[in-house]
Scaffold this active site. Structure first.
Site, short mmCIF file in Angstrom:
data_model
loop_
_atom_site.label_atom_id
_atom_site.label_comp_id
_atom_site.label_asym_id
_atom_site.label_seq_id
_atom_site.Cartn_x
_atom_site.Cartn_y
_atom_site.Cartn_z
N TYR A 150 0.84 -1.20 0.00
CA TYR A 150 0.00 0.00 0.00
C TYR A 150 0.88 1.25 0.00
CZ TYR A 150 -3.79 3.16 1.54
OH TYR A 150 -4.72 4.17 1.65
N ARG A 216 -3.72 8.77 16.43
CA ARG A 216 -4.21 9.06 15.09
C ARG A 216 -5.04 10.32 15.19
NH1 ARG A 216 -1.16 5.41 14.42
NH2 ARG A 216 -1.37 3.59 13.06
N ARG A 282 0.59 9.99 14.36
CA ARG A 282 0.35 10.47 13.01
C ARG A 282 -0.63 11.65 12.93
NH1 ARG A 282 -2.47 6.76 9.93
NH2 ARG A 282 -0.80 5.40 9.24
P1 NAD Z 1 -12.77 2.04 0.10
O1 NAD Z 1 -12.15 0.69 0.16
O2 NAD Z 1 -14.12 2.23 0.72
O3 NAD Z 1 -12.86 2.54 -1.39
C1 NAD Z 1 -12.00 2.14 -2.41
C2 NAD Z 1 -12.84 1.77 -3.62
O4 NAD Z 1 -11.97 1.39 -4.67
C3 NAD Z 1 -13.76 0.58 -3.35
O5 NAD Z 1 -15.06 0.88 -3.81
C4 NAD Z 1 -13.13 -0.54 -4.16
O6 NAD Z 1 -14.07 -1.50 -4.60
C5 NAD Z 1 -12.48 0.22 -5.29
N1 NAD Z 1 -11.38 -0.49 -5.94
C6 NAD Z 1 -10.36 -1.15 -5.34
N2 NAD Z 1 -9.54 -1.66 -6.26
C7 NAD Z 1 -10.05 -1.29 -7.49
C8 NAD Z 1 -9.66 -1.53 -8.83
N3 NAD Z 1 -8.55 -2.23 -9.13
N4 NAD Z 1 -10.43 -1.03 -9.81
C9 NAD Z 1 -11.56 -0.32 -9.54
N5 NAD Z 1 -11.98 -0.07 -8.28
C10 NAD Z 1 -11.23 -0.56 -7.27
O7 NAD Z 1 -11.73 3.06 0.74
P2 NAD Z 1 -11.84 4.62 1.02
O8 NAD Z 1 -11.58 4.82 2.44
O9 NAD Z 1 -13.04 5.18 0.40
O10 NAD Z 1 -10.55 5.13 0.24
C11 NAD Z 1 -10.63 5.78 -1.01
C12 NAD Z 1 -9.24 6.24 -1.41
O11 NAD Z 1 -8.75 7.17 -0.45
C13 NAD Z 1 -8.22 5.12 -1.50
O12 NAD Z 1 -7.39 5.35 -2.61
C14 NAD Z 1 -7.45 5.23 -0.22
O13 NAD Z 1 -6.14 4.77 -0.36
C15 NAD Z 1 -7.49 6.73 0.02
N6 NAD Z 1 -7.34 7.04 1.46
C16 NAD Z 1 -8.36 6.82 2.34
C17 NAD Z 1 -8.17 7.09 3.69
C18 NAD Z 1 -9.24 6.89 4.72
O14 NAD Z 1 -8.99 7.10 5.90
N7 NAD Z 1 -10.45 6.52 4.37
C19 NAD Z 1 -6.92 7.57 4.13
C20 NAD Z 1 -5.91 7.75 3.20
C21 NAD Z 1 -6.14 7.49 1.87
N1 UDP Z 2 -6.38 -0.44 16.07
C1 UDP Z 2 -6.74 -0.96 17.31
N2 UDP Z 2 -7.79 -1.81 17.37
C2 UDP Z 2 -8.53 -2.16 16.29
C3 UDP Z 2 -8.17 -1.62 15.03
C4 UDP Z 2 -7.08 -0.77 14.96
O1 UDP Z 2 -6.11 -0.65 18.33
O2 UDP Z 2 -9.49 -2.92 16.44
C5 UDP Z 2 -5.25 0.51 16.00
C6 UDP Z 2 -4.21 0.16 14.97
O3 UDP Z 2 -3.26 -0.73 15.48
C7 UDP Z 2 -3.63 1.54 14.67
C8 UDP Z 2 -4.81 2.49 14.83
O4 UDP Z 2 -5.76 1.77 15.63
O5 UDP Z 2 -2.66 1.86 15.63
C9 UDP Z 2 -5.44 2.92 13.54
O6 UDP Z 2 -5.69 1.76 12.76
P1 UDP Z 2 -6.40 1.79 11.36
O7 UDP Z 2 -6.28 0.44 10.77
O8 UDP Z 2 -7.75 2.38 11.50
O9 UDP Z 2 -5.59 2.86 10.50
P2 UDP Z 2 -4.04 3.05 10.17
O10 UDP Z 2 -3.20 2.15 11.00
O11 UDP Z 2 -3.94 2.78 8.73
O12 UDP Z 2 -3.84 4.47 10.54
#
Ligand code: NAD
Ligand code: UDP
Ligand code: UDP
Length: 316
Positions: A150, A216, A282
Site C-alpha cells: 500500500y 491518530r 500520526r
Molecule cells: P474504500 O475501500 O471504501 O474505497 C476504495 C474503492 O476502490 C472501493 O469501492 C473498491 O471497490 C475500489 N477499488 C479497489 N480496487 C479497485 C480496482 N482495481 N479497480 C476499480 N476499483 C477498485 O476506501 P476509502 O476509504 O473510500 O478510500 C478511497 C481512497 O482514499 C483510496 O485510494 C485510499 O487509499 C485513500 N485514502 C483513504 C483514507 C481513509 O482514511 N479513508 C486515508 C488515506 C487514503
Molecule cells: N487499532 C486498534 N484496534 C482495532 C483496530 C485498529 O487498536 O481494532 C489501532 C491500529 O493498530 C492503529 C490504529 O488503531 O494503531 C489505527 O488503525 P487503522 O487500521 O484504523 O488505520 P491506520 O493504521 O492505517 O492508521
C-alpha cells in the site's frame, strides 16, 4: 469549491467506496455528470444504490488496472483498497491497483486533457520521525513489510503523477489523506473507528492493539470531501502533495473510551498485540491546506462519532 463552475464530466474511480460515494453525492449535487468506476473489490452497491436512478450518474464495473477509454474533464482517482486487512489480502493486486491504475488514469488524462487528482495517503510518511508531518517530509517507509504494498504503491503513484506533469504537462493534484471516518465505512474493514463502534454495538470487547498510546487524528468524511473538491478546483499551479486531515490528535485508548461512553453496552477493553510497522504517531500538518485552499476540518470527533454510530446501528 466554486459551486457555480459549469457542469463537467467527472470520473470517480473507486466511486462506490466509502469516500468515493460521498464524493459522487457532492458532485451530483453541484450539477456535474458523474461516471463512477469501481470493481467492488472493497465496496457494495449499497453505497450508491440511491444514485443509480439519478439522470447524471453512470456506473461502470471496471478494474482500473485495465485501460479505460471514456471522454471526461476531471478524474478523481480513488480506486484502491484502503484498510490494512483489505490491502493485505492480495498485496500484489494492491500494488497493481495503485501503480497500473495510476498509469491508466494518467494515460486517460493525457489523451483527454482532463485534470486528475490522486487520493494519496499519510501512509507515504510510513512510521514518521517528524511530528506533525509536513508535505516536505520524505517519510520513513519499510519497502519490504506487510504494509509496503500500500505505502510503496501510493508513493510510486505520486511519482507517476509528477513525472506525467513534468513529461506531458498534465494538470495534476495530489492529496495526502489522513485517517477519515464516517457513514458507509464497511463494518468489517478492520479500521479502528468502525471496529470499535461495531464491537461496542454488539457488546463485545473493544480490541486495542498495543498499549493504545499510539495516536491518530480522525477527519469526518464531509470535511475530507470538501478538501478534495477545493483541491481539484484550485489554481493550475497548485499540484500538492497536500495533506488533508484533522490535526486534532487522539490516542487509540482515548478513542476507545469515547466510543464506550457513547455506546453503553457493557463492553470492556482488551489489549492485543500491535501489528507490524504500526505507526506510533500520526497528526497531519495542514498549514498548506489552510493557506492554499482556505480549508480546515469543521466537524470534531465528538460530533462525527455519533453520526457514524447511528449509521452502523442502522446496518444492524
Ligand atoms: P474504500 O475501500 O471504501 O474505497 C476504495 C474503492 O476502490 C472501493 O469501492 C473498491 O471497490 C475500489 N477499488 C479497489 N480496487 C479497485 C480496482 N482495481 N479497480 C476499480 N476499483 C477498485 O476506501 P476509502 O476509504 O473510500 O478510500 C478511497 C481512497 O482514499 C483510496 O485510494 C485510499 O487509499 C485513500 N485514502 C483513504 C483514507 C481513509 O482514511 N479513508 C486515508 C488515506 C487514503
Ligand atoms: N487499532 C486498534 N484496534 C482495532 C483496530 C485498529 O487498536 O481494532 C489501532 C491500529 O493498530 C492503529 C490504529 O488503531 O494503531 C489505527 O488503525 P487503522 O487500521 O484504523 O488505520 P491506520 O493504521 O492505517 O492508521
Ligand atoms: N490509457 C487508458 N485510457 C486512455 C488512454 C490511455 O486507459 O484513454 C492507458 C493505456 O492503456 C496506456 C496507459 O494509459 O497503457 C498510459 O498511457 P500513455 O499514453 O501514457 O502511454 P502509452 O500508451 O504510450 O504506453
Amino acid at each position: 469549491m466554486n459551486q457555480s463552475s459549469p457542469p463537467q464530466r467527472i470520473l470517480v474511480t473507486g466511486g462506490a467506496g466509502f469516500l468515493g460515494s460521498h464524493l459522487c453525492d457532492r458532485l451530483l449535487a453541484s450539477g456535474h455528470d458523474v461516471l463512477c468506476v469501481d470493481n467492488f473489490y472493497t465496496s457494495t452497491r449499497r453505497n450508491i444504490t440511491h444514485l443509480l436512478e439519478h439522470p447524471n450518474f453512470e456506473l461502470i464495473r471496471h478494474d482500473v488496472t485495465f485501460p479505460l477509454y471514456v471522454e471526461i474533464d476531471r478524474i478523481y482517482n480513488l480506486a484502491c483498497p484502503a484498510s490494512p486487512i483489505h490491502y493485505q489480502r492480495d498485496p500484489v493486486q494492491t500494488t497493481k491497483t495503485s501503480v497500473h491504475g495510476a498509469i491508466n488514469m494518467l494515460g486517460l488524462a493525457k489523451r483527454t486533457g482532463a485534470r486528475i487528482l490522486q487520493a494519496s495517503t499519510s501512509e507515504v510518511y510510513g512510521d514518521p520521525e517528524l511530528h506533525p508531518q509536513p508535505e516536505s517530509y520524505w517519510g520513513n517507509v519499510n519497502p519490504i513489510g506487510i504494509r509496503s504494498c500500500y505505502d510503496e504503491g501510493k508513493r510510486c503513484a505520486e511519482t507517476l503523477f509528477f513525472d506525467y506533469r513534468r513529461q506531458h504537462n498534465l494538470s495534476i493534484k495530489v492529496a495526502r489523506i489522513f485517517n477519515t471516518y464516517g457513514p458507509r465505512m464497511l463494518p468489517n474493514d478492520g479500521r479502528v473507528v468502525s471496529n470499535f463502534i461495531n464491537q461496542a454495538l454488539r457488546g463485545d470487547s473493544i480490541t486495542i492493539y498495543g498499549d493504545g498510546s499510539q495516536t491518530r487524528s480522525f477527519c469526518y468524511v464531509d470535511d475530507l470531501v470538501e478538501g478534495l473538491l477545493r483541491l481539484m478546483e484550485s489554481d493550475e499551479e497548485i499540484t500538492g502533495p497536500i495533506n488533508l486531515g484533522n490535526p486534532n490528535e487522539f490516542s487509540i485508548k482515548e478513542l476507545a473510551e469515547k466510543v464506550v461512553n457513547l455506546i453503553d453496552n457493557g463492553s470492556n477493553i482488551v489489549y492485543e498485540p500491535l501489528p507490524q510497522d504500526d505507526p506510533t504517531q500520526r497528526p497531519p500538518d495542514i498549514g498548506q491546506a489552510r493557506k492554499v485552499l482556505g480549508w480546515e476540518p469543521k466537524i470534531p470527533l465528538d460530533e462525527g462519532l455519533p453520526i457514524t454510530i447511528d449509521f452502523f446501528k442502522g446496518l444492524m
